[in-house]
Design a protein around this motif. Structure first.
Motif, mmCIF file in Angstrom:
data_model
loop_
_atom_site.group_PDB
_atom_site.id
_atom_site.type_symbol
_atom_site.label_atom_id
_atom_site.label_comp_id
_atom_site.label_asym_id
_atom_site.label_seq_id
_atom_site.Cartn_x
_atom_site.Cartn_y
_atom_site.Cartn_z
ATOM 1 N N ALA A 55 4.960 4.747 3.602
ATOM 2 C CA ALA A 55 4.672 4.327 4.980
ATOM 3 C C ALA A 55 3.162 4.263 5.226
ATOM 4 O O ALA A 55 2.661 3.302 5.825
ATOM 5 N N ALA A 56 2.437 5.266 4.757
ATOM 6 C CA ALA A 56 0.982 5.268 4.943
ATOM 7 C C ALA A 56 0.347 4.109 4.182
ATOM 8 O O ALA A 56 -0.501 3.390 4.736
ATOM 9 N N ASN A 57 0.752 3.895 2.950
ATOM 10 C CA ASN A 57 0.177 2.803 2.163
ATOM 11 C C ASN A 57 0.469 1.441 2.786
ATOM 12 O O ASN A 57 -0.400 0.572 2.838
ATOM 13 N N ARG A 58 1.693 1.265 3.256
ATOM 14 C CA ARG A 58 2.081 -0.004 3.882
ATOM 15 C C ARG A 58 1.235 -0.272 5.125
ATOM 16 O O ARG A 58 0.699 -1.368 5.304
ATOM 17 N N LEU A 59 1.071 0.747 5.971
ATOM 18 C CA LEU A 59 0.298 0.564 7.192
ATOM 19 C C LEU A 59 -1.192 0.373 6.882
ATOM 20 O O LEU A 59 -1.873 -0.402 7.553
ATOM 21 N N GLU A 60 -1.685 1.055 5.874
ATOM 22 C CA GLU A 60 -3.080 0.835 5.458
ATOM 23 C C GLU A 60 -3.294 -0.623 5.091
ATOM 24 O O GLU A 60 -4.289 -1.235 5.488
ATOM 25 N N GLU A 61 -2.350 -1.183 4.333
ATOM 26 C CA GLU A 61 -2.507 -2.563 3.885
ATOM 27 C C GLU A 61 -2.266 -3.568 5.011
ATOM 28 O O GLU A 61 -2.856 -4.644 5.003
ATOM 29 N N GLN A 62 -1.456 -3.211 6.000
ATOM 30 C CA GLN A 62 -1.187 -4.118 7.115
ATOM 31 C C GLN A 62 -2.247 -4.042 8.208
ATOM 32 O O GLN A 62 -2.528 -5.043 8.861
ATOM 33 N N VAL A 63 -2.819 -2.859 8.414
ATOM 34 C CA VAL A 63 -3.712 -2.644 9.556
ATOM 35 C C VAL A 63 -5.147 -2.344 9.122
ATOM 36 O O VAL A 63 -6.084 -3.028 9.535
#
Length: 149
Positions: A55-63
């Protein structure tokens, strides 16, 4: 035309970082407790580790990554974002191994030496803490830029 705030998602990302760092603290406690780790704690960490990291990695890459590249567009930042993305893949693969170890510990042991298990846990949580610190630094820089405009 509505333009989204460059800080949308930063609060959620900060929450995910707190959760990730709590998992690192739990991994450290497990490493410190070897050869008698708390089996229940090992099961709990095994269940939460991978979803939290993903979840953290996904949000880092999206935001975070797009915000950094648009607000701090220089070659150094592009290289940093590239490196952090590569770390996501490495952290994910390492998390798989850590989950396997935690499941084994939750069942009472395994074939590896306690020293090897402790080393693997420490190497993982230290790398993740370092990664989170870097991303938190980028987040703070973006917040500073946003507050000055």
């Amino acid at each position: 035309m509505f333009e989204p705030s460059p800080t949308v998602g930063f609060g959620e990302l900060s929450q995910l970082y707190r959760q990730t760092l709590q998992i690192c603290d739990s991994l450290e406690a497990v490493a410190d407790s070897l050869p008698r780790p708390d089996r229940k704690r090992c099961r709990q960490i095994a269940a939460s580790l991978k979803p939290a990291i993903e979840a953290a990695n996904r949000l880092e890459e999206q935001v975070l990554s797009p915000a950094v590249l648009s607000r701090l567009p220089d070659e150094g930042m592009q290289a940093t974002i590239c490196r952090l993305r590569e770390e996501h893949a490495q952290d994910g693969a390492a998390a798989d191994e850590i989950v396997r170890i935690l499941v084994t510990l939750s069942r009472g042991g395994g074939r590896r030496s306690w020293e090897a298990i402790g080393y693997m846990l420490r190497a993982y949580f230290l790398a993740v803490r370092r990664h989170v610190a870097c991303e938190q630094s980028l987040l703070a820089s973006l917040r500073t830029i946003s507050n000055s405009h």
